[in-house]
Write a protein that holds these residues in place. Structure first.
Motif, PDB file in Angstrom:
ATOM      1  N   ILE A 248       0.868  -1.177   0.000  1.00  0.00           N
ATOM      2  CA  ILE A 248       0.000   0.000   0.000  1.00  0.00           C
ATOM      3  C   ILE A 248       0.905   1.226   0.000  1.00  0.00           C
ATOM      4  CG2 ILE A 248      -1.839  -1.203   1.231  1.00  0.00           C
ATOM      5  CD1 ILE A 248      -1.064   0.376   3.733  1.00  0.00           C
ATOM      6  N   PRO A 249       0.398   2.385  -0.419  1.00  0.00           N
ATOM      7  CA  PRO A 249       1.248   3.590  -0.440  1.00  0.00           C
ATOM      8  C   PRO A 249       1.773   3.939   0.950  1.00  0.00           C
ATOM      9  CG  PRO A 249      -0.772   3.930  -1.690  1.00  0.00           C
ATOM     10  CD  PRO A 249      -0.946   2.635  -0.968  1.00  0.00           C
ATOM     11  N   ASN A 250       2.991   4.504   0.973  1.00  0.00           N
ATOM     12  CA  ASN A 250       3.563   4.961   2.237  1.00  0.00           C
ATOM     13  C   ASN A 250       2.696   6.053   2.839  1.00  0.00           C
ATOM     14  OD1 ASN A 250       5.608   3.206   1.604  1.00  0.00           O
ATOM     15  ND2 ASN A 250       7.051   4.796   0.978  1.00  0.00           N
ATOM     16  N   GLN A 251       2.639   6.097   4.158  1.00  0.00           N
ATOM     17  CA  GLN A 251       1.804   7.063   4.861  1.00  0.00           C
ATOM     18  C   GLN A 251       2.679   8.033   5.654  1.00  0.00           C
ATOM     19  OE1 GLN A 251      -1.986   5.020   6.404  1.00  0.00           O
ATOM     20  NE2 GLN A 251      -0.542   3.315   6.204  1.00  0.00           N
ATOM     21  N   SER A 252       2.226   9.248   5.763  1.00  0.00           N
ATOM     22  CA  SER A 252       3.018  10.310   6.390  1.00  0.00           C
ATOM     23  C   SER A 252       2.541  10.569   7.813  1.00  0.00           C
ATOM     24  CB  SER A 252       2.927  11.599   5.575  1.00  0.00           C
ATOM     25  OG  SER A 252       3.436  11.397   4.263  1.00  0.00           O
ATOM     26  N   VAL A 253       3.506  10.908   8.658  1.00  0.00           N
ATOM     27  CA  VAL A 253       3.241  11.286  10.043  1.00  0.00           C
ATOM     28  C   VAL A 253       4.044  12.551  10.326  1.00  0.00           C
ATOM     29  CG1 VAL A 253       3.338  10.603  12.460  1.00  0.00           C
ATOM     30  CG2 VAL A 253       2.936   8.869  10.694  1.00  0.00           C
ATOM     31  N   SER A 254       3.392  13.578  10.841  1.00  0.00           N
ATOM     32  CA  SER A 254       4.075  14.823  11.199  1.00  0.00           C
ATOM     33  C   SER A 254       3.984  15.013  12.707  1.00  0.00           C
ATOM     34  CB  SER A 254       3.437  16.017  10.487  1.00  0.00           C
ATOM     35  OG  SER A 254       3.525  15.881   9.090  1.00  0.00           O
ATOM     36  N   TYR A 255       5.141  15.302  13.313  1.00  0.00           N
ATOM     37  CA  TYR A 255       5.136  15.554  14.754  1.00  0.00           C
ATOM     38  C   TYR A 255       6.433  16.246  15.151  1.00  0.00           C
ATOM     39  CZ  TYR A 255       4.838  14.875  19.779  1.00  0.00           C
ATOM     40  OH  TYR A 255       4.787  15.092  21.131  1.00  0.00           O
ATOM     41  N   GLY A 256       6.312  17.230  16.018  1.00  0.00           N
ATOM     42  CA  GLY A 256       7.476  17.925  16.549  1.00  0.00           C
ATOM     43  C   GLY A 256       8.287  18.636  15.491  1.00  0.00           C
ATOM     44  N   GLY A 257       7.637  19.097  14.434  1.00  0.00           N
ATOM     45  CA  GLY A 257       8.356  19.794  13.388  1.00  0.00           C
ATOM     46  C   GLY A 257       9.136  18.890  12.459  1.00  0.00           C
ATOM     47  N   ARG A 258       8.927  17.581  12.541  1.00  0.00           N
ATOM     48  CA  ARG A 258       9.630  16.642  11.676  1.00  0.00           C
ATOM     49  C   ARG A 258       8.617  15.808  10.894  1.00  0.00           C
ATOM     50  NH1 ARG A 258      14.893  17.000  12.842  1.00  0.00           N
ATOM     51  NH2 ARG A 258      15.384  15.290  11.416  1.00  0.00           N
ATOM     52  N   GLU A 259       9.072  15.315   9.745  1.00  0.00           N
ATOM     53  CA  GLU A 259       8.222  14.529   8.864  1.00  0.00           C
ATOM     54  C   GLU A 259       8.692  13.074   8.867  1.00  0.00           C
ATOM     55  OE1 GLU A 259       5.514  15.596   7.328  1.00  0.00           O
ATOM     56  OE2 GLU A 259       5.796  17.606   8.158  1.00  0.00           O
ATOM     57  N   TYR A 260       7.737  12.152   8.977  1.00  0.00           N
ATOM     58  CA  TYR A 260       8.044  10.726   9.003  1.00  0.00           C
ATOM     59  C   TYR A 260       7.177   9.998   7.989  1.00  0.00           C
ATOM     60  CZ  TYR A 260      10.091  11.958  13.540  1.00  0.00           C
ATOM     61  OH  TYR A 260      10.828  12.547  14.541  1.00  0.00           O
ATOM     62  N   THR A 261       7.713   8.885   7.507  1.00  0.00           N
ATOM     63  CA  THR A 261       6.958   7.970   6.654  1.00  0.00           C
ATOM     64  C   THR A 261       6.885   6.632   7.364  1.00  0.00           C
ATOM     65  OG1 THR A 261       7.640   9.054   4.598  1.00  0.00           O
ATOM     66  CG2 THR A 261       6.895   6.771   4.441  1.00  0.00           C
ATOM     67  N   ILE A 262       5.709   6.036   7.396  1.00  0.00           N
ATOM     68  CA  ILE A 262       5.513   4.752   8.056  1.00  0.00           C
ATOM     69  C   ILE A 262       5.085   3.722   7.019  1.00  0.00           C
ATOM     70  CG2 ILE A 262       3.141   5.367   8.703  1.00  0.00           C
ATOM     71  CD1 ILE A 262       3.544   3.689  11.239  1.00  0.00           C
ATOM     72  N   LEU A 263       5.725   2.563   7.036  1.00  0.00           N
ATOM     73  CA  LEU A 263       5.448   1.527   6.039  1.00  0.00           C
ATOM     74  C   LEU A 263       5.810   0.164   6.572  1.00  0.00           C
ATOM     75  CD1 LEU A 263       8.266   1.157   3.475  1.00  0.00           C
ATOM     76  CD2 LEU A 263       8.377   3.022   5.118  1.00  0.00           C
ATOM     77  N   MET A 264       5.235  -0.863   5.955  1.00  0.00           N
ATOM     78  CA  MET A 264       5.574  -2.254   6.231  1.00  0.00           C
ATOM     79  C   MET A 264       6.346  -2.786   5.036  1.00  0.00           C
ATOM     80  SD  MET A 264       5.173  -4.791   8.459  1.00  0.00           S
ATOM     81  CE  MET A 264       3.652  -4.583   9.367  1.00  0.00           C
ATOM     82  N   ARG A 265       7.450  -3.486   5.296  1.00  0.00           N
ATOM     83  CA  ARG A 265       8.282  -4.012   4.218  1.00  0.00           C
ATOM     84  C   ARG A 265       8.924  -5.319   4.664  1.00  0.00           C
ATOM     85  NH1 ARG A 265      13.328   0.366   4.678  1.00  0.00           N
ATOM     86  NH2 ARG A 265      14.337  -0.610   6.497  1.00  0.00           N
ATOM     87  N   ARG A 266       9.563  -6.011   3.736  1.00  0.00           N
ATOM     88  CA  ARG A 266      10.332  -7.208   4.054  1.00  0.00           C
ATOM     89  C   ARG A 266      11.488  -6.840   4.995  1.00  0.00           C
ATOM     90  NH1 ARG A 266       7.718 -11.820   3.052  1.00  0.00           N
ATOM     91  NH2 ARG A 266       6.110 -10.391   3.797  1.00  0.00           N
ATOM     92  N   GLU A 267      11.735  -7.706   5.987  1.00  0.00           N
ATOM     93  CA  GLU A 267      12.805  -7.429   6.948  1.00  0.00           C
ATOM     94  C   GLU A 267      14.162  -7.390   6.240  1.00  0.00           C
ATOM     95  OE1 GLU A 267      14.634  -9.807  10.686  1.00  0.00           O
ATOM     96  OE2 GLU A 267      12.485  -9.343  10.825  1.00  0.00           O
ATOM     97  N   ARG A 268      14.925  -6.347   6.491  1.00  0.00           N
ATOM     98  CA  ARG A 268      16.195  -6.144   5.797  1.00  0.00           C
ATOM     99  C   ARG A 268      17.390  -6.448   6.699  1.00  0.00           C
ATOM    100  NH1 ARG A 268      15.454  -0.582   2.187  1.00  0.00           N
ATOM    101  NH2 ARG A 268      13.646  -1.311   0.976  1.00  0.00           N
ATOM    102  N   GLU A 269      18.455  -6.918   6.080  1.00  0.00           N
ATOM    103  CA  GLU A 269      19.729  -7.104   6.769  1.00  0.00           C
ATOM    104  C   GLU A 269      20.805  -6.336   5.999  1.00  0.00           C
ATOM    105  OE1 GLU A 269      23.042 -10.532   7.940  1.00  0.00           O
ATOM    106  OE2 GLU A 269      21.093 -11.117   7.143  1.00  0.00           O
ATOM    107  N   MET A 270      21.449  -5.415   6.662  1.00  0.00           N
ATOM    108  CA  MET A 270      22.486  -4.631   6.020  1.00  0.00           C
ATOM    109  C   MET A 270      23.758  -5.469   5.885  1.00  0.00           C
ATOM    110  SD  MET A 270      20.712  -2.018   5.488  1.00  0.00           S
ATOM    111  CE  MET A 270      22.016  -1.084   4.662  1.00  0.00           C
TER     112      MET A 270
END
Length: 388
Positions: A254-276
């Motif tokens: 589904i499209p990424n969703q935005s969250v704004s709080y404390g003067g900062r912008e965030y994106t919340i999403l579900m994805r496959r677990e990543r390993e760097m």
């Protein structure tokens, strides 16, 4: 002690365990049509007991031994047989090697079932990637996108989401309460027929849709699509209560969703677990050969460059069918392709017990050859003595 050792080393135990193993394989193979390979493996082989869920009682009842239990019995049986039945002599060395090889084979399968990890690496031509994505596990990612030059990612693994607990992440100004986690889900549009038991969100896409849990799948061509419902609330409390930012429905695809709080912008999403990774892989070229006059794949290969982040060393490798790349503790197999042959899909496997099956098969082969040679030599001596 000896009577117990005699029972554990008995041939009856060996035969019984092998019969149960064959029955287990039969049931697992038949049920594979319903559960898929991964589902059947988890239910029948990677478990102590095979269970059946009874909805009316809300319990799972065991009805036959699983692969772990049968393997453990065979392991004890083989070890006891070595101690009780066979003295370490030159004429028994072949039997010893066969038994030791079989024990290593059991241990190797157990280590692989517990510690093996499978992931994928999807990469476009000319692209550089330094992470892998899990086949089965997901993560909730919250991305701080305030800085236009770089993003800061906060990832919460699936194992934490399954606990349905409150999560506090250093660096985030809000806490995360996991209201519901669905390992596999289906999306529905919100309307007058929305069921009362559906948990609803009041932010983002959750205003138009809701998710319902469905049975997990283990089939090769199917994929679980997890979803999570989370409530965000501030860490800094105003008086006695924290500020509730809202409840979000987050799901893969589904499209990424935005969250704004404390003067900062965030994106919340579900994805496959990543390993760097400690290195970066660049796909220089992908080749897809077909049989003449058909669309049947003949061969596909990835020409890649691996850059070590610590040393700066660059190495070129060619990955193709039956010729994987083994780098560090990972093995990269050529799995597939997409996007008109411009994207390569690599299967990534970490298996600390991968060498044990080769060692065990070599020991058993050597043991059988030695024991056959020793027996043949004895037979030849008796024949010569009888002819003399």
């Amino acid at each position: 002690m000896k009577p117990l050792l005699k029972i554990l080393a008995s041939l009856e135990v060996t035969i019984g365990a092998f019969v149960l193993a064959m029955v287990l394989i039969l049931f697992g193979t038949i049920d594979q049509a319903n559960l898929g390979i991964h589902g059947a493996t988890e239910k029948y082989f990677y478990t102590v007991f095979v269970t059946q869920y009874i909805p009316s009682l809300d319990i799972s009842v065991p009805y036959m031994p699983g692969g772990y239990l049968i393997g453990f019995v065979l392991l004890i049986n083989m070890t006891a047989a070595i101690v009780y039945r066979f003295k370490f002599t030159t004429d028994k060395i072949g039997i010893w090697l066969v038994h030791v090889g079989f024990i290593l084979l059991l241990l190797g399968e157990f280590i692989s079932s517990v510690f093996q990890q499978e992931a994928s690496l999807t990469i476009d031509e000319g692209q550089t990637v330094d992470f892998t994505e899990s086949f089965r596990d997901s993560e909730l990612a919250i991305v701080d996108t305030t800085d236009p030059d770089k993003d800061r990612v906060y990832a919460i693994p699936q194992v934490m989401l399954e606990r349905k607990q409150q999560i506090s992440v250093d660096g985030l100004p809000f806490n995360i309460s996991v209201d519901e986690f669905m390992p596999n889900s289906v999306m529905q549009r919100r309307n007058e027929s929305t069921p009362d038991f559906a948990r609803l969100a009041n932010r983002g896409i959750g205003l138009q849709a809701y998710a319902l849990p469905i049975a997990e799948t283990g089939k090769m061509n199917d994929r679980n699509v997890p979803a999570v419902i989370v409530t965000l609330f501030s860490k800094e409390s105003n008086g006695q209560s924290s500020e509730v930012l809202g409840t979000w429905l987050v799901r893969e695809f589904i499209p990424n969703q935005s969250v704004s709080y404390g003067g900062r912008e965030y994106t919340i999403l579900m994805r496959r677990e990543r390993e760097m990774l400690d290195y970066a892989i660049t796909l220089k070229d992908f080749s897809h050969d077909r049989y003449l006059g058909t669309n049947i794949p003949k061969n596909f290969s990835s020409d890649v460059t691996v850059l070590d982040k610590d040393t700066g060393l660059e190495q070129d490798f060619l990955i193709y069918m039956n010729n994987p790349l083994r780098y560090d503790d990972l093995t990269f197999y050529q799995q597939g392709f997409m996007n008109d042959d411009k994207t390569s899909i690599l299967q990534v496997v970490r298996n600390p017990g991968r060498s044990l099956p080769y060692i065990s098969c070599s020991l058993m082969t050597l043991g059988l050859a030695l024991q056959f040679g020793i027996s043949l030599q004895r037979f030849s001596k008796r024949r010569k003595k009888a002819a003399a």
